[in-house]
Scaffold this motif. Structure first.
Motif, PDB file in Angstrom:
ATOM      1  N   HIS A 400       0.837  -1.211   0.000  1.00  0.00           N
ATOM      2  CA  HIS A 400       0.000   0.000   0.000  1.00  0.00           C
ATOM      3  C   HIS A 400       0.865   1.252   0.000  1.00  0.00           C
ATOM      4  N   THR A 401       0.304   2.327  -0.559  1.00  0.00           N
ATOM      5  CA  THR A 401       1.074   3.552  -0.753  1.00  0.00           C
ATOM      6  C   THR A 401       0.371   4.767  -0.164  1.00  0.00           C
ATOM      7  N   GLY A 402       1.143   5.592   0.537  1.00  0.00           N
ATOM      8  CA  GLY A 402       0.656   6.889   1.014  1.00  0.00           C
ATOM      9  C   GLY A 402       1.468   7.980   0.328  1.00  0.00           C
ATOM     10  N   PHE A 403       0.995   9.228   0.413  1.00  0.00           N
ATOM     11  CA  PHE A 403       1.642  10.319  -0.312  1.00  0.00           C
ATOM     12  C   PHE A 403       1.879  11.516   0.591  1.00  0.00           C
ATOM     13  N   ASP A 404       2.941  12.282   0.268  1.00  0.00           N
ATOM     14  CA  ASP A 404       3.145  13.550   0.960  1.00  0.00           C
ATOM     15  C   ASP A 404       2.686  14.687   0.046  1.00  0.00           C
ATOM     16  N   ASP A 405       3.058  15.917   0.401  1.00  0.00           N
ATOM     17  CA  ASP A 405       2.634  17.079  -0.386  1.00  0.00           C
ATOM     18  C   ASP A 405       3.726  17.520  -1.361  1.00  0.00           C
ATOM     19  N   LYS A 406       4.759  16.661  -1.539  1.00  0.00           N
ATOM     20  CA  LYS A 406       5.882  17.065  -2.394  1.00  0.00           C
ATOM     21  C   LYS A 406       6.103  16.111  -3.563  1.00  0.00           C
ATOM     22  N   GLY A 407       5.086  15.329  -3.906  1.00  0.00           N
ATOM     23  CA  GLY A 407       5.218  14.440  -5.059  1.00  0.00           C
ATOM     24  C   GLY A 407       5.903  13.121  -4.748  1.00  0.00           C
ATOM     25  N   ASN A 408       6.027  12.786  -3.464  1.00  0.00           N
ATOM     26  CA  ASN A 408       6.657  11.520  -3.091  1.00  0.00           C
ATOM     27  C   ASN A 408       5.617  10.504  -2.633  1.00  0.00           C
ATOM     28  N   ALA A 409       5.965   9.237  -2.868  1.00  0.00           N
ATOM     29  CA  ALA A 409       5.109   8.128  -2.457  1.00  0.00           C
ATOM     30  C   ALA A 409       5.856   7.308  -1.416  1.00  0.00           C
ATOM     31  N   TYR A 410       5.108   6.701  -0.505  1.00  0.00           N
ATOM     32  CA  TYR A 410       5.675   5.876   0.560  1.00  0.00           C
ATOM     33  C   TYR A 410       4.955   4.542   0.515  1.00  0.00           C
ATOM     34  N   THR A 411       5.674   3.490   0.176  1.00  0.00           N
ATOM     35  CA  THR A 411       5.026   2.203  -0.025  1.00  0.00           C
ATOM     36  C   THR A 411       5.516   1.203   1.016  1.00  0.00           C
ATOM     37  N   THR A 412       4.571   0.431   1.556  1.00  0.00           N
ATOM     38  CA  THR A 412       4.943  -0.620   2.501  1.00  0.00           C
ATOM     39  C   THR A 412       5.498  -1.813   1.721  1.00  0.00           C
ATOM     40  N   LEU A 413       6.610  -2.361   2.212  1.00  0.00           N
ATOM     41  CA  LEU A 413       7.217  -3.549   1.593  1.00  0.00           C
ATOM     42  C   LEU A 413       7.088  -4.694   2.587  1.00  0.00           C
ATOM     43  N   PHE A 414       6.115  -5.543   2.364  1.00  0.00           N
ATOM     44  CA  PHE A 414       5.805  -6.609   3.313  1.00  0.00           C
ATOM     45  C   PHE A 414       6.992  -7.552   3.504  1.00  0.00           C
ATOM     46  N   LEU A 415       7.624  -7.966   2.413  1.00  0.00           N
ATOM     47  CA  LEU A 415       8.704  -8.955   2.523  1.00  0.00           C
ATOM     48  C   LEU A 415      10.003  -8.337   3.026  1.00  0.00           C
ATOM     49  N   ASP A 416      10.284  -7.124   2.606  1.00  0.00           N
ATOM     50  CA  ASP A 416      11.504  -6.448   3.058  1.00  0.00           C
ATOM     51  C   ASP A 416      11.359  -5.865   4.463  1.00  0.00           C
ATOM     52  N   SER A 417      10.156  -5.821   5.018  1.00  0.00           N
ATOM     53  CA  SER A 417       9.886  -5.137   6.290  1.00  0.00           C
ATOM     54  C   SER A 417      10.456  -3.717   6.260  1.00  0.00           C
ATOM     55  N   GLN A 418      10.078  -3.001   5.224  1.00  0.00           N
ATOM     56  CA  GLN A 418      10.563  -1.631   5.064  1.00  0.00           C
ATOM     57  C   GLN A 418       9.466  -0.735   4.503  1.00  0.00           C
ATOM     58  N   ILE A 419       9.681   0.565   4.709  1.00  0.00           N
ATOM     59  CA  ILE A 419       8.916   1.557   3.971  1.00  0.00           C
ATOM     60  C   ILE A 419       9.883   2.170   2.975  1.00  0.00           C
ATOM     61  N   ASP A 445      13.611   0.661   8.005  1.00  0.00           N
ATOM     62  CA  ASP A 445      13.126  -0.623   8.523  1.00  0.00           C
ATOM     63  C   ASP A 445      11.917  -0.407   9.421  1.00  0.00           C
ATOM     64  N   VAL A 446      10.943  -1.303   9.309  1.00  0.00           N
ATOM     65  CA  VAL A 446       9.823  -1.300  10.264  1.00  0.00           C
ATOM     66  C   VAL A 446       9.717  -2.704  10.862  1.00  0.00           C
ATOM     67  N   HIS A 447       8.953  -2.834  11.929  1.00  0.00           N
ATOM     68  CA  HIS A 447       9.047  -4.044  12.749  1.00  0.00           C
ATOM     69  C   HIS A 447       7.684  -4.630  13.030  1.00  0.00           C
ATOM     70  N   TYR A 448       7.268  -5.559  12.260  1.00  0.00           N
ATOM     71  CA  TYR A 448       7.808  -6.156  11.048  1.00  0.00           C
ATOM     72  C   TYR A 448       6.660  -6.387  10.082  1.00  0.00           C
ATOM     73  N   GLN A 449       6.955  -6.639   8.821  1.00  0.00           N
ATOM     74  CA  GLN A 449       5.980  -7.002   7.802  1.00  0.00           C
ATOM     75  C   GLN A 449       4.781  -6.041   7.750  1.00  0.00           C
ATOM     76  N   PRO A 450       4.982  -4.863   7.193  1.00  0.00           N
ATOM     77  CA  PRO A 450       3.890  -3.888   7.147  1.00  0.00           C
ATOM     78  C   PRO A 450       2.803  -4.259   6.127  1.00  0.00           C
ATOM     79  N   GLY A 451       1.562  -3.987   6.482  1.00  0.00           N
ATOM     80  CA  GLY A 451       0.448  -4.143   5.552  1.00  0.00           C
ATOM     81  C   GLY A 451       0.121  -2.777   4.982  1.00  0.00           C
ATOM     82  N   HIS A 452      -0.877  -2.101   5.570  1.00  0.00           N
ATOM     83  CA  HIS A 452      -1.179  -0.752   5.113  1.00  0.00           C
ATOM     84  C   HIS A 452      -0.210   0.249   5.715  1.00  0.00           C
TER      85      HIS A 452
END
Ligand code: K7E
Ligand code: CUA
Ligand code: CA
Length: 646
Positions: A400-419, A445-452
């Motif tokens: 899943h992806t969220g957005f900021d106000d500067k044209g960037n996207a932030y996507t959760t990486l379930f397998l990498d446990s990262q944003i 890194d996030v802890h662990y396995q992000p969904g949304h």
């Protein structure tokens, strides 16, 4: 991931210089409070650079800005789904404090949800008066819009199990309507529209779109059970005010998540089972699945023109949006854009220009341009894929992806446990052939396995680029061990700078999926009910009485701390008893409860609220009705007695 890797990410491992975030958090107010508990020793042994950093933070440096000291309020509300708990939740952000649990599809004795007549009417009952369902699975929650941002009026939330859409009115933060969608199973994604597809004057939510995930026979009455090729999934449009289904559309393939355009004209759904597979291997067989774009106005025109069928007992018109029936772009109701197999999630950028869907099994995100979607519908593009403007590689298991106000996207990486933070313009440049363009800007890194994952105000045109919340499915070593069932971790990340910064973890009882982060000034709640909202209110203390009609007995009761308006009341064994209780207290936060032992009754009445229960008095004897909700110094004495005569 190995055990050692987990250990290295443990918050209590102060040796690991990479893991400074938790220390920073503890370094502020908590540091003084915990000194002497052994923690101070650990911090004192930090290397000088780290220790200096701690000092800065203690002096109210940068980390202090995330703190919400006692007596102060959060900047944001987080409205979250509660998964198979069946409820919705409200957190404060940035503190992460849980402020409220809103029962929706579940039963909650604390408030009496599923126990009072009023809540049972919303939930739906069988002919015998018992609840039709007591389970629910909430994944997605979204707010009503006016002019592209939240208007604070409604929240909608799905029940995947029984295919129901619930509405929460935001002034009281309570569920007021539940609709069961006809002829669908596995209702997953939902999204309100943001304005009317035709009338530019209507710039608020009037429709809620709901995606059916599981293929079923239509109608599902025992036919076609051994012929899955005949099964299908329906997309449902529900009226935001009446909560009645307006129309449905049959698709080729299933529906997972939904996003809506800012102009009200499009709904996008990602599809992982375009194969129509009835088993998992079949659902994975095609090289490509799709993101489908529904042309809302054309669908509604088709219904007006009578081009629909109805299915089984349902009166809801169903239009044909299948691929075969929609070959000519100029008349097509739906555009199917092929994307790498089994995608997950679809989100729209705050400027409305792009839809982003994640690869899940492919390490990519697919970016589709809104204006090119319209060009396809106008017959000006050769292929559906011509609407795709970027497909960057971002990491493993993107969801899943969220957005900021500067044209960037932030996507959760379930397998990498990262944003992963990536730039949309750079991804488009790379797709066009610019070899120097590097879309990926940062990873954390996030802890662990992000969904949304979702950003503050990120689903509105007022995305502010302040926070990203990562909803992690596994917490493993992040909290004190409490047996096999682990709590989930919600991690708040500061996205205001170039580098993402982890601010803190908070727990979430299983299992939230999606949430939205809403600026607090957009939410206006009422703390006291209006007595007039309850037609059955016992308006005066002197109205208190016992009324008998055959074997039906109604008890009219009122409460004012610390007493009920009748010290006792009598009924006979076998009577059908209805107790109506109106709370006359007007003081904010002065809630009373009402419980009857052995009769399984427990509910509350908030200031000026009326609630009622109905039951058969089948057990003779003396029953103390008592106040369950602490209200007064004489709270324990706040009782009435029900005598059930044999
Ligand atoms: Cu990805 Cu049901 Cu939104 Cu869960 S779905 S994560
Ligand atoms: Cu009334 Cu406790
Ligand atoms: Ca597939």
């Amino acid at each position: 991931m190995s055990d050692t890797e987990h250990k290295s990410k443990s918050p209590v491992n102060l040796e690991n210089p990479e893991n400074t975030s938790r220390r920073k958090f503890l370094g502020t107010a908590a540091l003084t409070g915990l000194a002497g508990a052994g923690l101070a020793t650990g911090l004192a042994s930090l290397d000088p650079v780290e220790a200096k950093e701690e000092e800065e933070h203690e002096e109210g440096g940068e980390h202090g800005k995330y703190e919400v000291p006692p007596g102060q309020l959060d900047d944001y509300y987080i409205f979250s789904s509660g998964g198979h708990s069946g409820e919705a939740r409200i957190y404060g952000s940035p503190s992460g404090r849980t402020i409220k649990r809103i029962p929706v599809f579940n039963i909650d004795p604390m408030v009496g949800w599923g126990i009072t007549n009023e809540s049972k009417k919303i939930l739906g009952t069988k002919p015998d008066g018992s609840l039709k369902y007591i389970t629910g699975d909430t994944h997605h929650i979204h707010g009503s819009y006016t002019d592209g941002t939240y208007d604070g009026k409604y929240l909608w939330i799905n029940d995947k199990i029984h295919g129901r859409l619930a509405r929460i009115r935001m002034d009281y933060m309570e569920c007021d309507k539940i609709t069961e969608l006809p002829n669908i199973q596995g209702f997953h994604g939902l999204f309100p529209d943001k304005r009317d597809p035709v009338d530019p004057k209507i710039n608020h939510t009037t429709r809620v779109f709901c995606g059916g995930e599981f293929h079923i026979p239509l109608p599902n009455d025992g036919r076609d059970m051994d012929d899955p090729k005949k099964w299908a999934c329906l997309f449902t449009c529900v009226d935001a005010e009446t909560m009645e289904p307006r129309w449905q559309c049959k698709l080729t393939g299933n529906m997972d998540l939904i996003a809506t355009s800012y102009d009200g004209k499009l709904a996008a759904v990602n599809q992982y089972n375009t194969e129509g597979g009835a088993v998992y291997t079949d659902m994975m067989s095609a090289e490509r699945d799709a993101v489908a774009f529904l042309h809302i106005q054309r669908i509604e025109d088709a219904i007006k023109a009578g081009k629909f069928v109805t299915i089984g007992d349902s009166k809801v018109p169903v239009v044909d949006g299948t691929k075969e029936a929609n070959q000519d772009p100029k008349t097509a109701l739906i555009l199917y854009v092929p994307v790498p197999k089994n995608p997950h999630g679809v989100n729209i950028t705050p400027d409305g220009k792009y839809f982003v869907s994640s690869g899940k099994l492919s390490p990519t995100a697919t970016v589709t341009a809104t204006d090119l979607v319209y060009k396809w519908f106008a017959g000006e593009l050769k292929e559906p894929r011509d609407t795709v403007v970027a497909e960057p590689e971002i990491g493993l298991g993107p969801l899943h992806t969220g957005f900021d106000d500067k044209g960037n996207a932030y996507t959760t990486l379930f397998l990498d446990s990262q944003i992963v933070k990536w730039n949309i313009d750079k991804a488009i440049a790379q797709f066009k052939g610019d070899k120097k363009a590097q879309p990926v800007l940062d990873r954390i890194d996030v802890h662990y396995q992000p969904g949304h994952g979702y950003t503050s105000m990120g689903e509105t045109k007022e995305a502010d680029g302040k926070f990203f919340n990562s909803g992690n499915k596994f917490s493993k070593d992040r909290f004190l061990p409490v047996g096999p069932l682990h709590v989930e971790t919600e991690q708040l990340i500061d996205i205001s700078g170039d580098k993402m910064k982890l601010i803190h973890d908070h727990t979430a009882y299983p299992e939230p999926h999606d949430a939205i982060i809403v600026r607090r000034d957009l939410v206006k709640t009422k703390q006291i009910y209006s007595m007039d909202e309850f037609p059955n209110a016992v308006k005066n203390f002197t109205d208190s009485r016992v009324e008998r009609n055959g074997n039906k007995v109604t008890i009219y009761l009122a409460s004012v701390a610390p007493q009920y308006s009748m010290m006792n009341f009598k009924v006979k064994k076998g009577d059908e008893v209805t107790i109506i209780l109106t709370n006359h207290d007007k003081v904010e936060d002065l809630t009373h409860g009402f419980a009857i032992p052995k009769y399984d009754i427990c509910f509350i009445v908030n200031p000026q609220q009326t609630a009622s229960v109905t039951f058969i008095a089948d057990k003779p004897g003396v029953y103390w009705c008592y106040c369950t909700h602490f209200c007064h110094a004489l709270h324990l004495e706040m009782r009435s007695t029900m005598f059930v005569e044999a």
